[in-house]
Every structure is written in structure tokens, then in C-alpha cells.
Design an enzyme around this catalytic site. Sequence first.
Site, PDB file in Angstrom:
ATOM      1  N   GLY A  56       0.712  -0.892   0.637  1.00 59.30           N
ATOM      2  CA  GLY A  56       0.065  -0.024  -0.028  1.00 59.30           C
ATOM      3  C   GLY A  56       1.193   1.224  -0.227  1.00 59.30           C
ATOM      4  N   HIS A  57       2.324   1.300   0.275  1.00 56.49           N
ATOM      5  CA  HIS A  57       2.467   1.865   0.050  1.00 56.49           C
ATOM      6  C   HIS A  57       4.246   1.894  -0.846  1.00 56.49           C
ATOM      7  CE1 HIS A  57       5.347   5.601   1.859  1.00 56.49           C
ATOM      8  NE2 HIS A  57       4.512   6.000   2.573  1.00 56.49           N
ATOM      9  N   PHE A  58       3.565   2.858  -1.909  1.00 58.73           N
ATOM     10  CA  PHE A  58       2.909   2.630  -2.617  1.00 58.73           C
ATOM     11  C   PHE A  58       2.826   1.556  -4.433  1.00 58.73           C
ATOM     12  CE2 PHE A  58       4.392   7.348  -1.827  1.00 58.73           C
ATOM     13  CZ  PHE A  58       2.635   7.597  -0.385  1.00 58.73           C
TER      14      PHE A  58
END
Length: 155
Positions: A56-58
Site C-alpha cells: 500500500g505504500h505505494f
Amino acid sequence: MTEAAEATLSADIQLIQRIIPHRYPFLLVDRVRDIVPNKSAVGIKCVTMNEPQFTGHFPGLPIFPGVQIIEAMAQTSAVLVGVSMDLADKGAKVYFMGIDGAKFRRKVVPGDVLEMTVTVKRGGGKVWKFEGRASVDGELAAEAEFSAMLDLPKG
């Protein structure tokens, strides 16, 4: 300082896990070298694409989160305290208390080897203060001052 602490100049992952309670996915230091008890140490974190935060990052642009760089410096400091005070297997905890002047200077990405140099500004008792600098290939990635509290088990 104990004889064991004086003899320990580095901490492999087994010793790290005997000193700090962190485990996957939040153990953010693989090795600590150049330990000078009560003074300084250098933590090593090998960043890989397998880090869970990269989902999720990123997505499509994996960047190691800055707050986790700070946490890696704090974990390195906790190992330094543990070696300095001979705390392996004693159930002591080093709690992060505060952070000042955090700055992020460069992206940290998969394939980077993050080196966290921590220096004791004040320590030896329950409250310790550190200065930390994280770098990749000699280039500054992040810096901060932070404090921690030592909690020894009762009894």
C-alpha cells in the site's frame, strides 16, 4: 558495564530478538554493528520488495515509509541500550517516548541497505536521549532526535 557488554561489538538477529520484543512484520533491524556501549551503534536494515508495507505504500512505486525509518533507528537504539546494560533475556523493554526534528532527505526503496547510526546524547538510567541518522550508500535518508524510557521487570 558488564564484561559481556564490553565484549559485544555487534548483534546478530538472534541477539537482537533476545533484547527487543519486536517480530515480523515490525522487526525493522537485521543486524547492529559497531556497538560502543553507552555511546553509539550502527543498525542495518536490508530493504526488500517482500516488505508488507509495499502493498500500500505505494502500489507500483514502493517507498519505505519514513516513520518506519525512524522506528528502525529507535530499535537500533534499544539494542544499544540492551547491550550497554546487559539486558538480553531479562524481559526489559525500551519504550519510544518522543521525537524531535525529524527530516526525510531521500527515498528508500527495495534493494537499498539502510544504515542507522545512533548516538547517545544522554543515558545510563531510565530515560535515554539519542541522535539518529539513516543513510543509504553514504547518502542521508533521514535524521531525528528521539528519547526512550527503559522499563525493567519488577522482581
